[in-house]
Design an enzyme around this catalytic site. Structure first.
Site, short mmCIF file in Angstrom:
data_model
loop_
_atom_site.label_atom_id
_atom_site.label_comp_id
_atom_site.label_asym_id
_atom_site.label_seq_id
_atom_site.Cartn_x
_atom_site.Cartn_y
_atom_site.Cartn_z
N GLY A 153 60.64 -40.75 -14.40
CA GLY A 153 59.93 -41.71 -15.23
C GLY A 153 60.66 -43.03 -15.33
O GLY A 153 60.35 -43.85 -16.20
N HIS A 154 61.63 -43.26 -14.45
CA HIS A 154 62.46 -44.46 -14.48
C HIS A 154 62.14 -45.32 -13.26
O HIS A 154 62.59 -45.03 -12.16
CB HIS A 154 63.94 -44.10 -14.50
N ILE A 155 61.36 -46.36 -13.46
CA ILE A 155 60.96 -47.22 -12.35
C ILE A 155 61.91 -48.40 -12.31
O ILE A 155 61.96 -49.20 -13.23
CB ILE A 155 59.49 -47.66 -12.49
#
Length: 538
Positions: free
Chosen positions: A473-475
């Site tokens: 969930g870390h872009i």
């Protein structure tokens, strides 16, 4: 099309980056206007929507309207036009407050070595700033968000002050891990978290609802609506359901206006002395590339051809097992402790580092438990009291680990515009090319081996490792900062090299991924940029 919006500062996006910067700039007496594609969210409605959702994914508590569409975890290729060879799996939402509505709450700092990966280990690139440059802003960000942590614990990031709140207590499960691993190379530590451990700033302390993803029912966990409200109190204007579609470049190279489309189909333009794009590391390059024009033929801020490139995540290795004795998961926030001493070392010359997150959510992530546990036991013919006892025993021993692995920046991992598919606002959908190099894959392999060791130290059985690489969930990446305009999009102040009144905030500016969850670093960088933005208005 009416030019009916003017301000000193126009901010595109109301997530943590835009909201914190906007609140600080409005407090300086500057006129601030936000454009936000999504709606305002009622917390009670979000909780009800989540509980009633048949498929419970991080986005299930929030709208996904055509005019503010975003990716869905269980239908990832509906929105992302994936070109392979790997699927990019991390998502975001478009609402007032941004994706902080469904973040986990982990607020780790980067390590000092993370800012000079190339110099120390010959890999990746160095940041144009050092840890010491950012440290006072880390401290300020912890106070703005409200971070609970143990100031006496050494997590590898030197501190000039204490956390604003004491740590969230370790769970029984955490203490079981810590006891079993005492004397090994695996050091269990309380995780700093952006959630209240005591009543603070008119928000209650965490009471362990265990639904941090996708929604905290009581707002003990920070989300960016806190700073949206502060910005509005200081006079800022928030225009929700209003999507920026194009940045317009003037004769002098500055951004003169921004085209937008409202959810009702009407359009307009907004102008400001300074424009800030804080629309996440997927939507920011998407907007910049969609703004190609005569004075910016490759897209706005893209003379370096770096916009959209170096897309990263924290690809995650997920493992689960059954403890030898009850450890009672499903209590407290989804994670309260982790193993943080594996995030640095000479091994980074050959492979990515990682941090290990200890889950309090049993087998929910890997198997859908406890529902799947009950179904499996019922299928064995158990019923009544016998089934109840079996469910209690099985779920009481469920443990899981997830390692967040450092990913290499790679110019070929990139976001571009799909030539055919567009959203309801007429903006091309994001096309993604994504893969993992050997450095990252070696880190994933090392993480799996570490999980095996940890579980065996606990005497666990039925150890399983997911064959799939998970998204965290870390872009990260796509608008990297740097010291050289030929190889970066923004400078150390997050100002575009190409357009002096354009700033880009968020994790897209990170030159490398490191291993820390990115939210605290996003906030610290945004706070650091405030003075440069304010000076640009003058």
């Amino acid at each position: 099309m009416a030019n009916d919006i003017t301000a000193d500062i126009l901010i595109i996006g109301t997530g943590v980056a835009g909201a914190i910067a906007g609140a600080k700039l409005a407090a300086k007496g500057l006129s601030v206007t936000f454009l936000e594609a999504g709606k305002r969210i009622d917390r009670y409605d979000a909780v009800e929507k989540f509980w009633n959702a048949k498929i419970k994914v991080p986005e299930s508590a929030y709208p996904n309207d055509p005019e503010a569409s975003h990716p869905l975890t269980h239908r990832i290729e509906d929105f992302y036009q994936q070109q392979g060879p790997e699927l990019f799996k991390s998502t975001y939402i478009k609402v007032v407050g941004g994706t902080t509505w469904h973040w986990l709450g982990t607020t780790l700092r980067n390590l000092p070595s993370d800012f000079k990966l190339k110099s120390l280990y010959g890999h990746g690139v160095d940041w144009p700033i050092t840890y010491d440059d950012l440290e006072p802003f880390y401290l300020a960000a912890e106070n703005e968000i409200g971070v609970a942590g143990n100031s006496s614990e050494d997590l590898g990031s030197p501190r000039s002050g204490e956390f604003p709140m004491p740590q969230i207590p370790m769970t029984y499960l955490d203490k079981h891990f810590a006891s079993a691993l005492d004397g090994t190379r695996y050091q269990v530590r309380s995780t700093p978290q952006g959630r209240n451990s005591v009543f603070r700033e008119d928000r209650p302390e965490c009471c362990g609802n265990n639904s941090c993803i996708p929604v905290c029912p009581i707002q003990a966990k920070y989300d960016a609506t806190v700073h949206v409200a502060l910005a509005e109190k200081a006079g800022a204007q928030v225009l929700d359901q209003t999507t920026a579609t194009k940045l317009n470049v003037g004769e002098d190279g500055e951004i003169t206006s921004v085209d937008f489309r409202r959810a009702d189909g009407t359009t307009g333009t907004a102008s400001a002395k300074v424009v800030i794009v804080a629309a996440h590391a997927l939507e920011t390059p998407r907007l910049l590339l969609n703004s190609a024009q005569e004075k910016a033929p490759n897209g706005v801020a893209n003379s370096s051809d770096q916009v959209g490139r170096n897309l990263m995540d924290h690809p995650s290795r997920l493992s689960w097992a059954e403890a030898a004795e009850p450890v009672w998961p499903y209590r407290g926030p989804l994670s309260t402790s982790g193993i943080e001493n594996l995030r640095d070392g000479d091994f980074r010359k050959q492979r990515g580092a990682f941090r290990i997150e200890i889950g309090n959510d049993g087998h929910s992530w890997p198997t859908g438990a406890p529902t799947s546990t009950a179904a499996g036991l019922a299928a064995q013919g158990l019923s009544g009291d016998e089934l109840d006892a079996a469910i209690k025993d099985a779920t009481s021993r469920q443990i899981r680990l997830a390692s967040l692995v450092e990913q290499s920046p790679d110019a070929e991992n990139r976001v571009t515009l799909d030539p055919e598919k567009r959203d309801a606002n007429g903006v091309p959908l994001p096309r993604i090319h994504y893969d993992f190099d050997d450095y990252t894959r070696n880190g994933l392999d090392a993480a799996e081996a570490a999980h095996e060791e940890v579980f065996k130290a606990l005497g666990a059985k039925n150890i399983k490792h997911s064959p799939d690489i998970q998204g965290a969930g870390h872009i990260i990446g796509t608008t990297r900062m740097g010291a050289d305009a030929s190889s970066a999009v923004v400078d150390a102040d997050l100002r575009s090299f190409d357009h002096r009144n354009l700033f880009l905030l968020g994790s897209g500016t990170f030159p490398t991924s490191a291993t820390a969850n990115p939210t605290l670093t996003i906030a610290a960088l945004s706070l650091r940029a405030v003075d440069a933005i304010a000076a640009s208005v003058k």
